[in-house]
Design an enzyme around this catalytic site. Structure first.
Site, PDB file in Angstrom:
ATOM      1  N   GLU A  72      29.186  -3.152  16.468  1.00  0.00           N
ATOM      2  CA  GLU A  72      30.628  -2.916  16.313  1.00  0.00           C
ATOM      3  C   GLU A  72      30.914  -1.589  15.596  1.00  0.00           C
ATOM      4  O   GLU A  72      31.901  -0.900  15.902  1.00  0.00           O
ATOM      5  CB  GLU A  72      31.254  -4.073  15.524  1.00  0.00           C
ATOM      6  CG  GLU A  72      32.746  -3.992  15.319  1.00  0.00           C
ATOM      7  CD  GLU A  72      33.529  -4.006  16.639  1.00  0.00           C
ATOM      8  OE1 GLU A  72      33.476  -5.010  17.353  1.00  0.00           O
ATOM      9  OE2 GLU A  72      34.195  -3.002  16.941  1.00  0.00           O
ATOM     10  N   LYS A 125      29.355   8.077  21.779  1.00  0.00           N
ATOM     11  CA  LYS A 125      30.331   6.987  21.712  1.00  0.00           C
ATOM     12  C   LYS A 125      30.930   6.687  23.085  1.00  0.00           C
ATOM     13  O   LYS A 125      31.121   5.518  23.438  1.00  0.00           O
ATOM     14  CB  LYS A 125      31.410   7.334  20.683  1.00  0.00           C
ATOM     15  CG  LYS A 125      30.834   7.350  19.251  1.00  0.00           C
ATOM     16  CD  LYS A 125      31.782   7.963  18.260  1.00  0.00           C
ATOM     17  CE  LYS A 125      31.254   7.892  16.839  1.00  0.00           C
ATOM     18  NZ  LYS A 125      32.011   8.745  15.900  1.00  0.00           N
TER      19      LYS A 125
HETATM   20  N1  HSE Z   1      30.600  11.851  12.141  1.00  0.00           N
HETATM   21  C1  HSE Z   1      31.291  10.751  12.713  1.00  0.00           C
HETATM   22  C2  HSE Z   1      32.755  11.101  12.842  1.00  0.00           C
HETATM   23  C3  HSE Z   1      31.106   9.549  11.832  1.00  0.00           C
HETATM   24  O1  HSE Z   1      33.178  12.110  12.259  1.00  0.00           O
HETATM   25  O2  HSE Z   1      33.481  10.420  13.539  1.00  0.00           O
HETATM   26  C4  HSE Z   1      31.552   8.256  12.429  1.00  0.00           C
HETATM   27  O3  HSE Z   1      30.812   7.913  13.558  1.00  0.00           O
END
Ligand code: HSE
Length: 397
Positions: A124, A200
């Protein structure tokens, strides 16, 4: 008492300890028992921490301890996170992870291993930090066919672009602040060059389609070369410049996933997402559009998401949830050059000549003055072919 182990005591790992203390009663209620940290695996010592006596430097005591049912992997990086996660599952322990790199690269293997050993592999916290985003794909949305996802999924770049626009501040100065606040990756080029956002969108694409795109098949655009002129151009057009991660799932099962700076036009919900906040819009025929919004980075929000997975494992709820199946499939990802967008274009030369060139590849060309144009849809490769020297920024409406 239920015991957990934490792999990696950095920004997220130490946040888990803090949230477990701060919200002990709520977590005990969700699990039906108290939750305690038995081991913290890290290369470093933490002599001043109240957890100093739990710090270990090899995975073996965790693997050998039958009282540890759930392991939180918050190490980052693919290795040894992958090997440790596989070993924990082989030892009958569920693993919950905030590590988007390992999920994006090896999610297929990790989920297969979990199934083989009758344990859970949950992640998650890997996308959207504190936003409850992954589980809805496996619960509320299972009856639907997701066709499109567009999101702001990197807090660091969103923070930088917001501060550059609102405060006219310098790129490097805002980046240093994002690092101090614990938003940026260890190597912040992963944020700036779209690599974190790419991981992501790979995960979200896999959740929506079952296809886990290979890292090399998904284009990642950078914000490194964004100028104050681009930020101003977006404003003049009635939009805002943001790093967007997008995926479209075609009826034939192929996916068009990419990460690129885009001008998000004002009516789009992502145009109002500022600072470290993330937002993900998900479109599907039955449900319509859904917008998930919240803190996408930072120690406590991300730790909270990890603990939501811990509670799912320790309460037994995870067993009842549907586990996703990710599959790598060659030829399933449409190359960036073949993906179509409306564009903002800025270049030098005669307006009539540029217009004529653009009209060979798109049906709408609107001159904006000063060598700038708004166009109808064309592929990224066509835009590059007709105007290789121009500034070309896709538009999201
Ligand atoms: N470096 C990532 C960001 C951290 O700035 O979104 C969270 O995944």
């Amino acid at each position: 008492m239920k015991n957990i182990a934490i792999l990696g005591f950095g920004v997220v790992g130490s946040g888990i300890a803090r949230v477990l203390e701060q919200n002990a009663a709520e977590i005990a209620r969700a699990v039906g028992d108290e939750v305690s940290i038995r081991y913290i695996l890290d290369l470093r010592e933490f002599p001043d921490s109240p957890y100093a006596d739990r710090v270990i430097h090899t995975i073996d005591p965790i693997l050998a301890d039958p009282d540890v049912a759930c392991v939180c992997e918050t190490m980052g990086g693919s290795h040894p996170a992958l090997e440790y996660s596989l070993a924990c599952m082989e030892a009958g322990k569920s693993v919950v992870s905030s590590n988007k790199e390992v999920v994006a690269n090896f999610g297929d293997l990790l989920l297969r291993k979990a199934k083989e050993h009758g344990v859970s592999y949950l992640f998650e916290a890997s996308v959207g930090g504190g936003i409850p985003l992954i589980r809805p794909f496996l619960t509320s949305l299972v009856c639907d066919r997701v066709t499109e996802i567009a999101g702001i999924v990197n807090g660091t770049t969103n923070y930088i672009l917001t501060k550059m626009r609102d405060e006219g501040r310098d790129f490097g100065d805002v980046l240093a602040e994002a690092q101090r606040l614990g938003y940026a990756e260890r190597d912040p080029s992963a944020d700036i060059d779209g690599i974190d956002a790419k991981r992501k969108i790979i995960i979200l694409t896999a959740l929506a389609s079952g296809i886990l795109p290979e890292d090399g098949d998904v284009y990642a655009g950078s914000i490194r070369n964004i100028t104050p002129g681009d930020i101003e151009a977006a404003r003049a057009l009635g939009g805002v410049l943001r790093l967007i991660a997008q995926t479209k799932i075609l009826p034939d099962g192929r996916v068009a996933a990419c990460v690129t700076p885009m001008i998000v036009m004002a009516p789009h919900p992502l145009a109002n997402v500022d600072g470290v906040y993330n937002a993900v819009s998900v479109t599907s025929p039955v449900t319509g559009d859904i917008l998930y919004y919240g803190r996408g980075a930072g120690s406590l929000p991300t730790a909270g998401a990890v603990i939501s997975d811990v509670t799912a494992v320790l309460s037994g709820a995870a067993k009842a949830e549907l586990a996703p199946v990710f599959e790598k499939k060659s030829g399933a990802v449409i190359p960036f050059g073949e993906q179509s967008f409306p564009f903002y274009i800025r270049t030098q030369g005669s307006e009539a000549e540029i217009r004529e060139l653009l009209e060979t590849v798109t049906d709408t060309v609107i001159p904006l003055g000063g060598g700038a144009f708004e166009t109808g849809e064309m592929t990224a490769a066509e835009a590059e072919r007709v105007l290789p020297e121009a500034v070309k920024i896709p538009i999201l409406r």
